[in-house]
Design a protein around this motif. Structure first.
Motif, mmCIF file in Angstrom:
data_model
loop_
_atom_site.group_PDB
_atom_site.id
_atom_site.type_symbol
_atom_site.label_atom_id
_atom_site.label_comp_id
_atom_site.label_asym_id
_atom_site.label_seq_id
_atom_site.Cartn_x
_atom_site.Cartn_y
_atom_site.Cartn_z
ATOM 1 N N PRO A 53 0.830 -1.214 0.000
ATOM 2 C CA PRO A 53 0.000 0.000 0.000
ATOM 3 C C PRO A 53 0.863 1.262 0.000
ATOM 4 O O PRO A 53 1.938 1.294 0.581
ATOM 5 C CB PRO A 53 -0.817 -0.119 1.284
ATOM 6 N N GLY A 54 0.378 2.271 -0.702
ATOM 7 C CA GLY A 54 1.099 3.536 -0.751
ATOM 8 C C GLY A 54 2.336 3.488 -1.617
ATOM 9 O O GLY A 54 3.300 4.218 -1.374
ATOM 10 N N SER A 55 2.322 2.674 -2.655
ATOM 11 C CA SER A 55 3.476 2.576 -3.558
ATOM 12 C C SER A 55 3.448 3.671 -4.608
ATOM 13 O O SER A 55 2.385 4.158 -4.988
ATOM 14 C CB SER A 55 3.477 1.221 -4.270
ATOM 15 N N ARG A 56 4.629 4.010 -5.081
ATOM 16 C CA ARG A 56 4.761 4.951 -6.185
ATOM 17 C C ARG A 56 4.702 4.176 -7.503
ATOM 18 O O ARG A 56 4.992 2.980 -7.536
ATOM 19 C CB ARG A 56 6.101 5.693 -6.116
ATOM 20 N N ILE A 57 4.354 4.859 -8.569
ATOM 21 C CA ILE A 57 4.352 4.245 -9.903
ATOM 22 C C ILE A 57 5.749 3.703 -10.219
ATOM 23 O O ILE A 57 5.895 2.616 -10.773
ATOM 24 C CB ILE A 57 3.913 5.266 -10.977
ATOM 25 N N ALA A 58 6.788 4.436 -9.838
ATOM 26 C CA ALA A 58 8.162 3.997 -10.100
ATOM 27 C C ALA A 58 8.471 2.680 -9.395
ATOM 28 O O ALA A 58 9.217 1.856 -9.925
ATOM 29 C CB ALA A 58 9.151 5.073 -9.662
ATOM 30 N N ASP A 59 7.882 2.457 -8.213
ATOM 31 C CA ASP A 59 8.087 1.189 -7.500
ATOM 32 C C ASP A 59 7.496 0.030 -8.301
ATOM 33 O O ASP A 59 8.104 -1.037 -8.418
ATOM 34 C CB ASP A 59 7.433 1.223 -6.116
ATOM 35 N N VAL A 60 6.306 0.254 -8.820
ATOM 36 C CA VAL A 60 5.633 -0.777 -9.609
ATOM 37 C C VAL A 60 6.427 -1.042 -10.887
ATOM 38 O O VAL A 60 6.649 -2.194 -11.270
ATOM 39 C CB VAL A 60 4.185 -0.360 -9.940
ATOM 40 N N ALA A 61 6.858 0.028 -11.548
ATOM 41 C CA ALA A 61 7.622 -0.119 -12.789
ATOM 42 C C ALA A 61 8.890 -0.937 -12.561
ATOM 43 O O ALA A 61 9.224 -1.809 -13.361
ATOM 44 C CB ALA A 61 7.962 1.253 -13.369
ATOM 45 N N ALA A 62 9.587 -0.673 -11.469
ATOM 46 C CA ALA A 62 10.817 -1.428 -11.171
ATOM 47 C C ALA A 62 10.500 -2.892 -10.901
ATOM 48 O O ALA A 62 11.212 -3.789 -11.371
ATOM 49 C CB ALA A 62 11.526 -0.809 -9.975
ATOM 50 N N THR A 63 9.430 -3.153 -10.169
ATOM 51 C CA THR A 63 9.064 -4.538 -9.851
ATOM 52 C C THR A 63 8.703 -5.323 -11.102
ATOM 53 O O THR A 63 9.111 -6.473 -11.261
ATOM 54 C CB THR A 63 7.882 -4.565 -8.850
ATOM 55 N N PHE A 64 7.934 -4.699 -11.991
ATOM 56 C CA PHE A 64 7.460 -5.399 -13.185
ATOM 57 C C PHE A 64 8.370 -5.212 -14.389
ATOM 58 O O PHE A 64 8.059 -5.706 -15.478
ATOM 59 C CB PHE A 64 6.030 -4.951 -13.520
ATOM 60 N N ALA A 65 9.484 -4.510 -14.212
ATOM 61 C CA ALA A 65 10.436 -4.247 -15.305
ATOM 62 C C ALA A 65 9.704 -3.674 -16.506
ATOM 63 O O ALA A 65 9.843 -4.135 -17.640
ATOM 64 C CB ALA A 65 11.218 -5.509 -15.672
#
Length: 156
Positions: A53-65
């Motif tokens: 919860p409370g993640s940034r878009i950049a966090d998601v982008a890094a996780t999903f490459a």
């Protein structure tokens, strides 16, 4: 200087991993679409926001490459359906934090049952629990190495 080259077995492993992933992703997507009206990528994003919860878009982008723009558009679609909400990031005015809404939490909980059931149906004829215990850590180690070395991230 000697160079390494992939063995025939490693090439076959690559082919099998990629084709398995594609077929599983598509088949699970068909079930999620039929049962819940969502794509596999939407389920994955919802699950990520539930677990982070409370993640940034950049966090998601890094996780999903994946690229930040593509992730942002995907989150826009989730937000338009009322499943996630963006909130200002108090630590960085240029970014927002994303969290599930109540309806998003219900959806991801329901979809998780479909996901788990379909994944078990698809893999159980060929994959025993002991296989998962043996293969899982090996793939996790390869993934961790690729992520640590920032391999496979989109450019730009």
């Amino acid at each position: 200087m000697a160079t390494k080259t992939a063995s025939d077995g490693l090439v076959r492993l690559f082919d099998d991993l990629v084709r398995c992933e594609t077929r599983l992703y598509n088949a699970i997507g068909d079930a999620l679409r039929a049962e819940h009206g969502i794509a596999t990528s939407q389920y994955e994003f919802l699950r990520y926001f539930r677990d982070h919860p409370g993640s940034r878009i950049a966090d998601v982008a890094a996780t999903f490459a994946a690229g930040i723009g593509a992730i942002s558009k995907g989150v826009d679609r989730l937000e338009a359906r009322g499943w996630v909400a963006r909130h200002p990031n108090p630590a960085d005015g240029r970014s927002s934090l994303v969290s599930l809404t109540a309806s998003g939490a219900v959806l991801v909980a329901d979809a998780e049952n479909t996901f788990r059931e379909r994944l078990a149906e698809l893999t159980s004829p060929a994959l025993a629990a002991s296989d998962v215990e043996a293969i899982g850590p090996v793939l996790a180690a390869v993934r961790a190495t690729l992520e640590r070395d920032r391999v496979g991230l989109p450019v730009g």
